[in-house]
Design a protein around this motif. Structure first.
Motif, short mmCIF file in Angstrom:
data_model
loop_
_atom_site.label_atom_id
_atom_site.label_comp_id
_atom_site.label_asym_id
_atom_site.label_seq_id
_atom_site.Cartn_x
_atom_site.Cartn_y
_atom_site.Cartn_z
N LEU A 183 -13.17 -0.72 -7.98
CA LEU A 183 -12.71 0.15 -9.07
C LEU A 183 -13.75 0.20 -10.21
O LEU A 183 -14.01 1.25 -10.77
CB LEU A 183 -11.35 -0.31 -9.59
N ILE B 161 0.10 5.83 4.87
CA ILE B 161 -0.63 5.23 3.74
C ILE B 161 -1.81 6.12 3.37
O ILE B 161 -2.04 6.39 2.19
CB ILE B 161 -1.09 3.79 4.10
N GLN C 283 0.83 -1.21 0.00
CA GLN C 283 0.00 0.00 0.00
C GLN C 283 0.86 1.26 0.00
O GLN C 283 0.37 2.36 -0.15
CB GLN C 283 -0.94 0.01 1.21
N GLU D 97 -9.50 4.85 -5.30
CA GLU D 97 -8.39 4.18 -4.62
C GLU D 97 -8.96 3.21 -3.60
O GLU D 97 -10.19 3.12 -3.42
CB GLU D 97 -7.45 5.19 -3.92
N LEU E 103 -8.45 -9.52 -4.18
CA LEU E 103 -8.47 -8.89 -5.51
C LEU E 103 -9.89 -8.69 -6.04
O LEU E 103 -10.17 -7.70 -6.72
CB LEU E 103 -7.65 -9.73 -6.49
N MET F 33 2.22 2.60 -4.00
CA MET F 33 1.75 1.97 -5.24
C MET F 33 0.25 2.17 -5.43
O MET F 33 -0.54 1.82 -4.56
CB MET F 33 2.08 0.49 -5.24
N PRO F 34 -0.15 2.73 -6.58
CA PRO F 34 -1.58 2.85 -6.87
C PRO F 34 -2.24 1.48 -6.86
O PRO F 34 -1.65 0.50 -7.31
CB PRO F 34 -1.61 3.44 -8.28
N VAL F 35 -3.46 1.41 -6.35
CA VAL F 35 -4.13 0.11 -6.21
C VAL F 35 -4.37 -0.54 -7.57
O VAL F 35 -4.42 -1.76 -7.70
CB VAL F 35 -5.44 0.26 -5.40
N GLN F 36 -4.46 0.29 -8.61
CA GLN F 36 -4.65 -0.25 -9.97
C GLN F 36 -3.48 -1.15 -10.36
O GLN F 36 -3.67 -2.16 -11.04
CB GLN F 36 -4.79 0.89 -10.99
N LEU G 60 -1.51 -2.75 -8.17
CA LEU G 60 -1.61 -3.94 -7.31
C LEU G 60 -2.52 -4.96 -7.98
O LEU G 60 -2.22 -6.15 -8.07
CB LEU G 60 -2.15 -3.54 -5.94
N LEU G 61 -3.64 -4.49 -8.45
CA LEU G 61 -4.65 -5.33 -9.09
C LEU G 61 -4.07 -6.02 -10.34
O LEU G 61 -4.33 -7.18 -10.61
CB LEU G 61 -5.83 -4.45 -9.48
N LYS H 20 -2.34 7.89 -0.28
CA LYS H 20 -3.52 7.60 -1.11
C LYS H 20 -4.27 8.90 -1.44
O LYS H 20 -4.75 9.07 -2.56
CB LYS H 20 -4.45 6.62 -0.39
#
Lengths: 281, 125
Positions: free
Chosen positions: B94, B110, A162, B100, B87, A165-168, A170-171, B114
């Motif tokens: 998303l 964090i 976290q 986010e 996931l 890194m953008p969560v996109q 990670l996905l 974000k």
């Protein structure tokens, strides 16, 4: 989980020994950094480790703990700027200058737990259209076998993935493994990890287009810094780039490099330095 | 002043988030479920929304769907903030229009990163 008493004990110890101020929300950091040490010293948890530390004559343990806690925390895309410069400046420039069959070579000289080389691997995947199948090689070195083992496994805690890194991303590039996250095999294959001490001769690594050497020179004295930088200069192609950490500079250390205008943390070889030795590599 | 709506059915969780956000000079409002959050948004649209997943009355995804259907509902940056950490949940969030995703537990750093990532906070120089 660590007890409040033991947490407070580690807090006091670290403040006293290294000046490090450990916030109340950093229990996870203590566990992430010290559990490997606990294993090395043959105890199974931080409570038992605190117990060992309280005993007189625990010098080796004290040093290991201070070392582990004061080493800068790594994160994906740490400091952002160098990665933006990699994507927007260094990579497109090199793709233009190098012939199609010439691999672009990148060296991460203090790869630590692998976030830096993997961040570059992710960017290379994101820029796949521009790269158009050309070969890009990432060599990642670190002194610590323990770190290299972690880096090769590509396993990161929920906190680590976290950070930065953008969560996109990670996905797209990670899979969950129990409580941890593992970077995809095709990205792991993009990075060649090997053990290396920067104090030793590393000329055999060959010539690179980009060298990331971030947040490691700070641990050396001036003469050693100068020596390492002058040897890195010999492993860099004449028009290559050197990337240092945000708090590091070549100014007053070496004349082999000069800052790249308008680019924070980015350096290039000074004229007259460039041709020597590199051509042979 | 930047505003953030914290949507969570736990008052303790809201309080922790409030403290971290106020340290970043962000003005905080709270809602205890998705329906109450819609009411807060109708009063004044916040710049950012920290959104729990599972809540009584109206869940995080329910709220997000309703928000994004509003004419002025595209503007707020929505960050899920939940113990759901697989996931499938992230992908669904998303697809549902979240910007986010924070997996609990998290820390102030964090949260700050974000908020920077979605453009609500300016990155530290």
């Amino acid at each position: 989980m660590i007890s409040p008493d033991d947490f407070a004990f580690f807090q006091r110890f670290l403040k006293q020994r290294s000046g490090l101020v450990l916030g109340e929300d950093k229990g996870y950091l203590l566990e992430a950094r010290l559990l490997p040490i606990a294993n090395t010293f043959g105890v199974s948890n931080l409570g038992a480790l605190a117990e060992r530390l309280r005993r007189p004559g625990a010098t080796a343990l004290e040093e290991a703990i201070v070392d582990a806690m004061t080493t800068n925390e790594s994160s994906f895309f740490r400091d952002k700027t160098p990665f933006e410069a990699f994507r927007a400046l260094m990579l497109p420039t090199l793709l233009r200058k190098r012939s199609v069959d010439q691999p672009i070579r990148i060296w991460c000289a203090a790869a630590s737990s692998g976030q830096e080389p993997y961040s570059l691997a992710i960017l290379l995947r994101e820029e796949a259209a521009a790269i158009a199948g050309r070969k890009v090689e990432i060599v990642a070195t670190d002194l610590s076998q323990e770190m290299l083992k972690r880096a090769r496994a590509g396993l990161y805690s929920q906190f680590e993935v976290q950070r930065g890194m953008p969560v996109q991303l990670l996905l797209k590039y990670f899979k969950k493994q129990g409580d941890d996250w593992q970077i995809a095999p095709e990205l792991r294959q993009m990075v060649h990890f090997r053990s290396l001490n920067l104090l030793s001769n590393f000329s055999a690594l060959g010539a690179f287009d980009i060298v990331f050497c971030r947040n490691v020179l700070i641990y050396f004295d001036l003469a050693t810094k100068a020596d390492i930088l002058s040897r890195i200069a010999k492993n860099l192609k004449p028009d290559g780039y050197l990337v240092l950490g945000g708090a590091e500079t070549v100014v007053g250390v070496t004349t082999s490099f000069a800052p790249v205008a308008q680019q924070r943390s980015l350096y290039s070889l000074t004229q007259g330095q460039a041709p020597r030795a590199v051509a042979a590599a | 002043m930047t505003t953030c709506l914290v949507v969570d059915d736990s008052s303790v969780v809201r309080k922790v988030a409030r403290r971290m956000l106020e340290d970043l000079s962000i003005e905080v409002r709270e809602a205890e479920n998705g329906a109450a959050a819609m009411d807060r948004c109708a009063e004044a649209m916040p710049d950012a929304i920290l959104l729990d997943w599972n809540m009584p009355v109206a869940s995080g995804p329910d709220f997000l769907r309703a928000l994004r259907q509003r004419e002025d509902g595209a503007a707020p940056r929505v960050i899920f903030c939940t113990t759901e950490n697989d996931l499938d949940h992230i992908a669904a969030a998303l697809e549902g229009g979240a910007d986010e995703y924070i997996m609990k537990p998290y820390d102030a750093e964090i949260l700050r990163e974000k908020l920077e990532a979605v453009g609500v906070l300016k990155a530290a120089a």
